[in-house]
Design a protein around this motif. Structure first.
Motif, mmCIF file in Angstrom:
data_model
loop_
_atom_site.group_PDB
_atom_site.id
_atom_site.type_symbol
_atom_site.label_atom_id
_atom_site.label_comp_id
_atom_site.label_asym_id
_atom_site.label_seq_id
_atom_site.Cartn_x
_atom_site.Cartn_y
_atom_site.Cartn_z
ATOM 1 N N PRO A 2 11.014 0.268 10.293
ATOM 2 C CA PRO A 2 10.067 0.817 9.536
ATOM 3 C C PRO A 2 10.040 2.933 9.820
ATOM 4 O O PRO A 2 10.641 3.332 8.876
ATOM 5 N N PHE A 3 10.534 2.482 10.831
ATOM 6 C CA PHE A 3 11.271 4.635 11.871
ATOM 7 C C PHE A 3 12.593 5.086 11.155
ATOM 8 O O PHE A 3 12.925 5.588 11.621
ATOM 9 N N ALA A 43 11.922 -1.026 2.202
ATOM 10 C CA ALA A 43 11.069 0.043 1.228
ATOM 11 C C ALA A 43 10.396 -1.044 0.591
ATOM 12 O O ALA A 43 8.560 -0.519 1.159
ATOM 13 N N THR A 44 11.148 -1.528 -0.494
ATOM 14 C CA THR A 44 9.862 -2.463 -1.115
ATOM 15 C C THR A 44 9.041 -3.722 -0.832
ATOM 16 O O THR A 44 7.483 -3.726 -0.886
ATOM 17 N N VAL A 45 9.178 -4.002 0.026
ATOM 18 C CA VAL A 45 8.220 -5.179 1.101
ATOM 19 C C VAL A 45 7.241 -4.559 1.856
ATOM 20 O O VAL A 45 6.043 -4.761 1.800
ATOM 21 N N LEU A 46 7.851 -3.276 2.276
ATOM 22 C CA LEU A 46 7.071 -2.497 3.137
ATOM 23 C C LEU A 46 5.935 -2.149 1.866
ATOM 24 O O LEU A 46 4.860 -1.969 2.241
ATOM 25 N N GLY A 48 3.314 -4.171 -10.305
ATOM 26 C CA GLY A 48 3.717 -2.727 -9.409
ATOM 27 C C GLY A 48 5.020 -3.058 -8.172
ATOM 28 O O GLY A 48 5.634 -1.676 -8.124
ATOM 29 N N ILE A 49 5.520 -4.330 -8.105
ATOM 30 C CA ILE A 49 7.125 -4.697 -7.681
ATOM 31 C C ILE A 49 7.507 -3.851 -7.967
ATOM 32 O O ILE A 49 8.859 -2.914 -7.678
ATOM 33 N N GLY A 50 8.028 -4.051 -9.409
ATOM 34 C CA GLY A 50 8.604 -4.100 -9.997
ATOM 35 C C GLY A 50 9.259 -1.715 -10.245
ATOM 36 O O GLY A 50 10.243 -1.795 -9.884
#
Lengths: 257, 291
Positions: free
Chosen positions: B235-236, B76-79, B210-212
């Motif tokens: 991702p799905f 979720a974070t990477v996307l 932002g990532i934090g």
């Protein structure tokens, strides 16, 4: 102004008025700047000399609300004509600023920046341009082993010569210098002045300076501005020995300004 | 004289304790998380945490592998980062360098407003708008998946990235831009080759913050990611994040149980991740800081 070496006009300003929004900064300025010579613009702060300098590469354009009337030509070409490409113009008319402003990049990248944005990405050619430009600015010997160092690590005088080299890298034929030595120590100042003498002939140089001795030392022609008006424009020798206007004399002898 | 000196001292003490408070709180959080999570390391042991199945309530065998939760958070974070960073940075560049003052006056308050929307409200928006959209767009059986979650996470990270990047971009000295323009560069060339590189440290800091925000976000992901604790890179697929797990299960877990301690261990992992991220951000900022 009959001397041969001043005969060929490079830049011609005709009845130039310049406005910052509602404030008029230049009034009916006309002058013929000779090719390959050094022209000094002098006058007290706020007299319009820097503004005039910036009309020559249209750097005033980036300020909102500025307006120019009259005509400025370079080699006969109207630089304010609608078809004039301002980016090509600025490539031809290099500029050196009062405070040295190298990019926070390496020495090499600072010089290569100009050629790169004009489409040169060939490493060999860039290397050659970097060396030639640094040599042109009398800096090569001092930095040839530090090309990959950050330019901000150079001394103030070196930074300013780097900025000159950066301007030379895009092959301009005119160099505008806005008090290029005012923030430097006397020794660095002398080096910049020597450099100007070396560049004289190859480039048409217009230099704004507050330093009367500097104007007298480096320039062939001097223009004295006062409150937006061009008061006197003549051979430097003439201006500093026999000025024709009282205001000029008062200024260069230090009675005001 | 004596009196004013004393007053100075007292004021100084008050300010000092206020400032120390944040340090104290961080330490206390570490201590208490550690205290609650520590029992897990003794029984059933730390190796249980590295399992690939999270099944904490079972009559058969309870499994506390946090790997699927970790990968869920990571996916979720990477996307979300991939979505948020380009949009955020481009928006910041636009607002700082291109937009007219009038436009800026409109954009800024809206972006600040976006930052202030409660995450549960963003979750609602996700449930009724984004999830069906994703479902229809890709022809899925459910729109509750990592993609939907990360889109919403990106939405929440963008305001942080925009406002901090914009500050950084605006603080680039005019002298650099003038130098570039005077060489015949266009405004766009100046922006991408001079202004953005010169403000990179601030932009990186903005991205890290932002990532934090994305890593720590709980409510939205709980509402829209489907919450299946599986290891996946799709991702799905439905994923379950560490934060959502803690939030969903903390209320029902028996106090002092293995499950209880495991949730605290997840909390420690989260804390360490954000800690690491902050350290990287500071390192990068120092490295790129201009003289």
């Amino acid at each position: 102004m009959t001397d041969d070496y001043l005969k060929k006009t490079k830049i011609q300003a005709k009845n130039v008025d310049f406005f910052y929004s509602d404030t008029q900064a230049l009034f009916d300025v006309s002058m013929d700047i000779p090719e390959g010579r050094v022209t000094a613009l002098i006058g007290p702060s706020g007299c319009g000399k820097s503004t005039f300098l910036r009309t020559l590469n249209r750097m005033n354009d980036v300020i909102d609300g500025t307006r120019l009337t009259g005509k400025i030509t370079i080699d006969g070409q109207d630089i304010y004509a609608p078809e004039m490409n301002v980016f090509t113009l600025r490539k031809r008319v290099g500029m050196v600023f009062q405070k040295s402003n190298p990019f926070p990049k390496s020495v090499f990248e600072n010089i290569a920046y100009g050629p790169r944005i004009h489409g040169n990405n060939d490493r060999t050619s860039l290397t050659e341009i970097v060396e030639r430009s640094l040599q042109g600015a009398a800096l090569w010997d001092e930095v040839k082993d530090r090309l990959d160092d950050n330019a901000l690590g150079l001394s103030g005088g070196q930074q300013q010569r780097l900025c000159i080299a950066r301007a030379l890298a895009v092959n301009p034929d005119i160099l505008l210098m806005d008090e290029p030595a005012s923030a430097l120590d006397p020794r660095s100042t002398a080096r910049i002045e020597d450099l100007i003498s070396e560049l004289r002939g190859d480039y048409t140089i217009i230099i704004v300076t507050h330093n009367m001795q500097q104007a007298a030392r480096v320039s062939d022609i001097t223009a004295f501005f006062y409150e937006g008006h061009l008061i006197e424009f003549n051979k430097t020798k003439q201006i500093f020995t026999k000025p024709s206007k009282q205001q000029t004399e008062d200024y260069i002898t230090g009675r005001f300004g | 004289m004596q009196k004013s000196l004393l007053r100075d001292k007292i004021v100084r003490l008050i300010l000092q304790s206020a400032a120390s408070m944040s340090i104290l709180i961080v330490i206390l959080i570490f201590v208490f998380l550690g205290k609650e999570g520590f029992s897990f390391l003794l029984d059933p042991g730390i190796s249980e945490l590295f399992g690939t199945k999270w099944n904490p309530v079972s009559f058969d065998k309870e499994l506390f592998g946090i790997i699927p939760l970790f990968t869920g958070s990571l996916l979720a974070t990477v996307l979300a980062t991939i979505f948020a960073v380009p949009v955020g940075v481009v928006a910041a560049v636009y607002i700082a360098e291109v937009a007219s003052p009038a436009e800026r006056e409109i954009f800024k308050p809206f972006i600040e407003l976006l930052a202030g929307i409660p995450s549960v409200v963003v979750g609602f928006f996700g449930l009724i708008v984004v999830a069906p959209f994703v479902k229809n767009l890709f022809g899925l059986s459910s729109g509750l998946n990592a993609l939907t979650g990360s889109l919403l996470l990106a939405l929440m990270a963008i305001p942080t990235i925009v406002s901090i990047s914009e500050d950084a971009i605006r603080s680039v000295p005019q002298a650099y831009k003038s130098a570039s323009l005077s060489l015949g560069a266009t405004k766009l060339q100046t922006i991408w080759k001079v202004t953005v590189p010169a403000s990179l440290s601030g932009i990186v800091a903005a991205v890290m913050l932002g990532i934090g925000r994305v890593i720590g976000e709980t409510m939205t992901v709980m509402m829209v990611t489907g919450n299946a604790a599986v290891i996946t890179t799709s991702p799905f697929a439905s994923v379950r994040t560490m934060t959502a797990t803690i939030a969903a299960e903390m209320g029902e877990v028996p106090f002092g149980s293995h499950h209880y301690a495991a949730l605290f261990c997840i909390g420690i992992v989260l804390l360490l991740m954000t800690f690491g991220l902050n350290m990287i951000a500071q390192r990068v900022m120092r490295k790129y800081r201009m003289g």
